[in-house]
Enzyme design. Structure first.
Site, PDB file in Angstrom:
ATOM      1  N   SER A  31      12.733 -51.710  38.396  1.00  0.00           N
ATOM      2  CA  SER A  31      11.672 -51.113  37.571  1.00  0.00           C
ATOM      3  C   SER A  31      12.031 -51.287  36.101  1.00  0.00           C
ATOM      4  O   SER A  31      13.094 -50.827  35.658  1.00  0.00           O
ATOM      5  CB  SER A  31      11.536 -49.625  37.893  1.00  0.00           C
ATOM      6  OG  SER A  31      10.843 -48.993  36.838  1.00  0.00           O
ATOM      7  N   HIS A  55       8.950 -54.339  39.434  1.00  0.00           N
ATOM      8  CA  HIS A  55       8.147 -53.119  39.517  1.00  0.00           C
ATOM      9  C   HIS A  55       7.749 -52.670  38.104  1.00  0.00           C
ATOM     10  O   HIS A  55       8.603 -52.517  37.223  1.00  0.00           O
ATOM     11  CB  HIS A  55       8.977 -52.033  40.212  1.00  0.00           C
ATOM     12  CG  HIS A  55       8.227 -50.789  40.543  1.00  0.00           C
ATOM     13  ND1 HIS A  55       7.397 -50.672  41.638  1.00  0.00           N
ATOM     14  CD2 HIS A  55       8.197 -49.583  39.918  1.00  0.00           C
ATOM     15  CE1 HIS A  55       6.888 -49.457  41.683  1.00  0.00           C
ATOM     16  NE2 HIS A  55       7.354 -48.771  40.637  1.00  0.00           N
ATOM     17  N   ASP A  57       5.863 -49.793  35.970  1.00  0.00           N
ATOM     18  CA  ASP A  57       5.393 -48.405  36.024  1.00  0.00           C
ATOM     19  C   ASP A  57       4.411 -48.115  34.900  1.00  0.00           C
ATOM     20  O   ASP A  57       4.805 -47.981  33.740  1.00  0.00           O
ATOM     21  CB  ASP A  57       6.590 -47.450  35.910  1.00  0.00           C
ATOM     22  CG  ASP A  57       7.382 -47.420  37.203  1.00  0.00           C
ATOM     23  OD1 ASP A  57       6.784 -47.140  38.259  1.00  0.00           O
ATOM     24  OD2 ASP A  57       8.598 -47.684  37.156  1.00  0.00           O
ATOM     25  N   MET A  59       1.866 -45.592  33.158  1.00  0.00           N
ATOM     26  CA  MET A  59       1.600 -44.143  33.074  1.00  0.00           C
ATOM     27  C   MET A  59       0.656 -43.864  31.916  1.00  0.00           C
ATOM     28  O   MET A  59       0.819 -44.440  30.832  1.00  0.00           O
ATOM     29  CB  MET A  59       2.911 -43.394  32.841  1.00  0.00           C
ATOM     30  CG  MET A  59       3.981 -43.717  33.875  1.00  0.00           C
ATOM     31  SD  MET A  59       5.451 -42.707  33.615  1.00  0.00           S
ATOM     32  CE  MET A  59       6.603 -43.508  34.735  1.00  0.00           C
ATOM     33  N   HIS A  88       2.552 -50.297  39.503  1.00  0.00           N
ATOM     34  CA  HIS A  88       2.457 -48.946  40.072  1.00  0.00           C
ATOM     35  C   HIS A  88       1.643 -48.114  39.084  1.00  0.00           C
ATOM     36  O   HIS A  88       2.153 -47.681  38.047  1.00  0.00           O
ATOM     37  CB  HIS A  88       3.892 -48.418  40.260  1.00  0.00           C
ATOM     38  CG  HIS A  88       3.978 -47.002  40.720  1.00  0.00           C
ATOM     39  ND1 HIS A  88       5.164 -46.286  40.707  1.00  0.00           N
ATOM     40  CD2 HIS A  88       3.043 -46.154  41.223  1.00  0.00           C
ATOM     41  CE1 HIS A  88       4.945 -45.060  41.163  1.00  0.00           C
ATOM     42  NE2 HIS A  88       3.656 -44.959  41.484  1.00  0.00           N
ATOM     43  N   MET A  90       0.180 -45.071  37.741  1.00  0.00           N
ATOM     44  CA  MET A  90       0.189 -43.598  37.717  1.00  0.00           C
ATOM     45  C   MET A  90      -0.821 -43.185  36.659  1.00  0.00           C
ATOM     46  O   MET A  90      -0.467 -42.725  35.561  1.00  0.00           O
ATOM     47  CB  MET A  90       1.609 -43.106  37.393  1.00  0.00           C
ATOM     48  CG  MET A  90       2.572 -43.302  38.553  1.00  0.00           C
ATOM     49  SD  MET A  90       4.303 -43.250  38.059  1.00  0.00           S
ATOM     50  CE  MET A  90       4.551 -44.958  37.604  1.00  0.00           C
ATOM     51  N   MET A 159       7.075 -41.837  46.980  1.00  0.00           N
ATOM     52  CA  MET A 159       7.848 -41.352  45.831  1.00  0.00           C
ATOM     53  C   MET A 159       8.926 -40.390  46.321  1.00  0.00           C
ATOM     54  O   MET A 159       8.642 -39.439  47.051  1.00  0.00           O
ATOM     55  CB  MET A 159       6.940 -40.606  44.845  1.00  0.00           C
ATOM     56  CG  MET A 159       5.893 -41.447  44.144  1.00  0.00           C
ATOM     57  SD  MET A 159       6.521 -42.855  43.221  1.00  0.00           S
ATOM     58  CE  MET A 159       7.674 -42.090  42.085  1.00  0.00           C
ATOM     59  N   GLY A 164       6.855 -40.047  36.862  1.00  0.00           N
ATOM     60  CA  GLY A 164       6.774 -39.798  35.418  1.00  0.00           C
ATOM     61  C   GLY A 164       7.988 -40.267  34.633  1.00  0.00           C
ATOM     62  O   GLY A 164       7.846 -40.741  33.520  1.00  0.00           O
ATOM     63  N   PHE A 165       9.154 -40.160  35.250  1.00  0.00           N
ATOM     64  CA  PHE A 165      10.369 -40.481  34.498  1.00  0.00           C
ATOM     65  C   PHE A 165      11.405 -41.158  35.397  1.00  0.00           C
ATOM     66  O   PHE A 165      11.470 -40.867  36.601  1.00  0.00           O
ATOM     67  CB  PHE A 165      10.982 -39.200  33.915  1.00  0.00           C
ATOM     68  CG  PHE A 165      10.038 -38.516  32.960  1.00  0.00           C
ATOM     69  CD1 PHE A 165       9.957 -38.896  31.631  1.00  0.00           C
ATOM     70  CD2 PHE A 165       9.190 -37.506  33.428  1.00  0.00           C
ATOM     71  CE1 PHE A 165       9.052 -38.274  30.763  1.00  0.00           C
ATOM     72  CE2 PHE A 165       8.289 -36.882  32.571  1.00  0.00           C
ATOM     73  CZ  PHE A 165       8.218 -37.275  31.234  1.00  0.00           C
ATOM     74  N   GLY A 166      12.207 -42.025  34.793  1.00  0.00           N
ATOM     75  CA  GLY A 166      13.311 -42.642  35.518  1.00  0.00           C
ATOM     76  C   GLY A 166      14.530 -41.735  35.500  1.00  0.00           C
ATOM     77  O   GLY A 166      14.549 -40.711  34.803  1.00  0.00           O
ATOM     78  N   GLY A 167      15.517 -42.110  36.275  1.00  0.00           N
ATOM     79  CA  GLY A 167      16.804 -41.426  36.214  1.00  0.00           C
ATOM     80  C   GLY A 167      16.860 -40.058  36.875  1.00  0.00           C
ATOM     81  O   GLY A 167      17.798 -39.295  36.633  1.00  0.00           O
ATOM     82  N   ASP A 194      10.531 -45.169  45.943  1.00  0.00           N
ATOM     83  CA  ASP A 194      10.675 -45.195  44.483  1.00  0.00           C
ATOM     84  C   ASP A 194      11.196 -43.862  43.976  1.00  0.00           C
ATOM     85  O   ASP A 194      10.538 -42.824  44.133  1.00  0.00           O
ATOM     86  CB  ASP A 194       9.273 -45.492  43.908  1.00  0.00           C
ATOM     87  CG  ASP A 194       9.251 -45.676  42.406  1.00  0.00           C
ATOM     88  OD1 ASP A 194      10.313 -45.571  41.771  1.00  0.00           O
ATOM     89  OD2 ASP A 194       8.155 -45.931  41.876  1.00  0.00           O
ATOM     90  N   GLY A 195      12.382 -43.909  43.355  1.00  0.00           N
ATOM     91  CA  GLY A 195      12.927 -42.707  42.728  1.00  0.00           C
ATOM     92  C   GLY A 195      14.327 -42.380  43.209  1.00  0.00           C
ATOM     93  O   GLY A 195      14.507 -42.079  44.392  1.00  0.00           O
ATOM     94  N   GLY A 196      15.300 -42.501  42.307  1.00  0.00           N
ATOM     95  CA  GLY A 196      16.668 -42.124  42.641  1.00  0.00           C
ATOM     96  C   GLY A 196      17.367 -43.053  43.619  1.00  0.00           C
ATOM     97  O   GLY A 196      18.318 -42.637  44.286  1.00  0.00           O
ATOM     98  N   GLY A 216      15.308 -48.331  38.997  1.00  0.00           N
ATOM     99  CA  GLY A 216      15.256 -48.524  37.552  1.00  0.00           C
ATOM    100  C   GLY A 216      16.619 -48.320  36.937  1.00  0.00           C
ATOM    101  O   GLY A 216      17.314 -49.275  36.582  1.00  0.00           O
TER     102      GLY A 216
HETATM  103  C1  DX5 Z   1       8.992 -42.947  38.208  1.00  0.00           C
HETATM  104  C2  DX5 Z   1       8.764 -44.411  38.475  1.00  0.00           C
HETATM  105  C3  DX5 Z   1       9.933 -45.136  38.992  1.00  0.00           C
HETATM  106  C4  DX5 Z   1      11.156 -45.124  38.122  1.00  0.00           C
HETATM  107  C5  DX5 Z   1      12.302 -45.028  39.046  1.00  0.00           C
HETATM  108  O1  DX5 Z   1       7.777 -42.317  38.060  1.00  0.00           O
HETATM  109  O2  DX5 Z   1       7.697 -44.615  39.382  1.00  0.00           O
HETATM  110  O3  DX5 Z   1       9.586 -46.479  39.343  1.00  0.00           O
HETATM  111  O4  DX5 Z   1      11.309 -46.256  37.330  1.00  0.00           O
HETATM  112  O5  DX5 Z   1      13.412 -44.850  38.288  1.00  0.00           O
HETATM  113  P1  DX5 Z   1      14.846 -44.568  38.919  1.00  0.00           P
HETATM  114  O6  DX5 Z   1      15.170 -45.713  39.824  1.00  0.00           O
HETATM  115  O7  DX5 Z   1      15.714 -44.530  37.703  1.00  0.00           O
HETATM  116  O8  DX5 Z   1      14.774 -43.262  39.650  1.00  0.00           O
HETATM  117 ZN    ZN Z   2       7.332 -46.707  40.141  1.00  0.00          ZN
END
Ligand code: DX5
Ligand code: ZN
Length: 237
Positions: A31, A55, A57, A59, A88, A90, A159, A164-167, A194-196, A216
């Protein structure tokens, strides 16, 4: 004559559109949310030969409390990458904007089940334009809500963090939800998560039936993104 023109139009619509990798295979989808936006082409180049899917994202600050980028940026990076572009969305209004994201170079569009629009209409719009169709659900949405749509999509995106946010940290009910969704899917449909996702969580979710792993922070947050892709793949058993 009309039939021939319609067929030509169909071919034109799908021209140069990439397909999702055929199943079964495990794919990593980096991502760009965690990439260096000031040096994006170079950062994407670091993983260009290590993966098949990128990927993206998107938003809008309404559907999720963050704003990222739109079709302009996708059009620019399209010149620098041959990967499958997995957008993706959102956003509140995927029906209005999906055509622009496809025109900009997205090969697949994933919409959210929770977006305030007619989900079936959104699926139809994306399909008619020749792109792959994905449907995503947030952590709090019961997986059963996928039932009316699941047969019409190429991919389900589960999800495992609040979008909304990475990490953010991987939600521990992810594998259980993934297992339920896998049971609804045909063998030719992908289950993306997707996520973590990182070396500590990838294996758990693949064992639960996921085959497409968005990451990501665990890739673009590392000094060597290609090595990070290899490390995630190597962690899967
Ligand atoms: C969050 C995004 C993800 C994000 C994942 O809303 O949809 O794609 O980039 O980030 P990580 O892999 O850091 O959790
Ligand atoms: Zn995503």
């Amino acid at each position: 004559m009309i039939v021939i023109l319609t067929q030509l139009y169909d071919i034109y619509k799908g021209f140069d559109m990439k397909q999702l990798p055929a199943t079964p295979s495990i794919e990593i989808a980096p991502s760009i949310l965690s990439a260096d936006f000031a040096d994006l082409a170079r950062h994407i180049a670091t993983i260009e030969n290590s993966v098949k899917i990128l990927h993206l994202d998107v938003m809008d600050g309404h559907f999720v409390p963050n704003i990222t980028f739109g079709p302009c940026l996708i059009k620019k990076i399209r010149h620098h990458s041959d990967l499958f572009f997995d957008a993706h969305l959102m956003i509140d209004n995927p029906i209005k904007y999906a055509p622009e994201f496809i025109k900009a170079g997205s090969d697949g569009i994933t919409i959210h089940l929770e977006s305030p629009c007619d989900t079936m209409d959104a699926i139809r719009v994306i399909r008619d334009l020749g792109a792959s169709v994905g449907i995503s659900l947030k952590p709090g949405t019961p997986v059963e809500q996928l039932h009316p749509y699941v047969e019409y999509v190429d991919m389900v995106l589960l999800m495992t963090v609040e979008p909304g946010f990475g990490g953010q940290a991987f939600m521990t009910d992810g594998p259980e939800r993934a297992r339920k969704i896998r049971n609804m899917l045909r063998d030719d449909q992908r289950l993306e998560v997707d996520g973590g996702i990182d070396v500590g969580t990838a294996s758990l979710i693949v064992q639960a039936g996921a085959d497409t792993l968005v990451a990501g922070n665990a890739i673009f947050g590392k000094p060597d993104p290609a090595q990070a892709v290899s490390d995630i793949l190597a962690s899967i058993c």
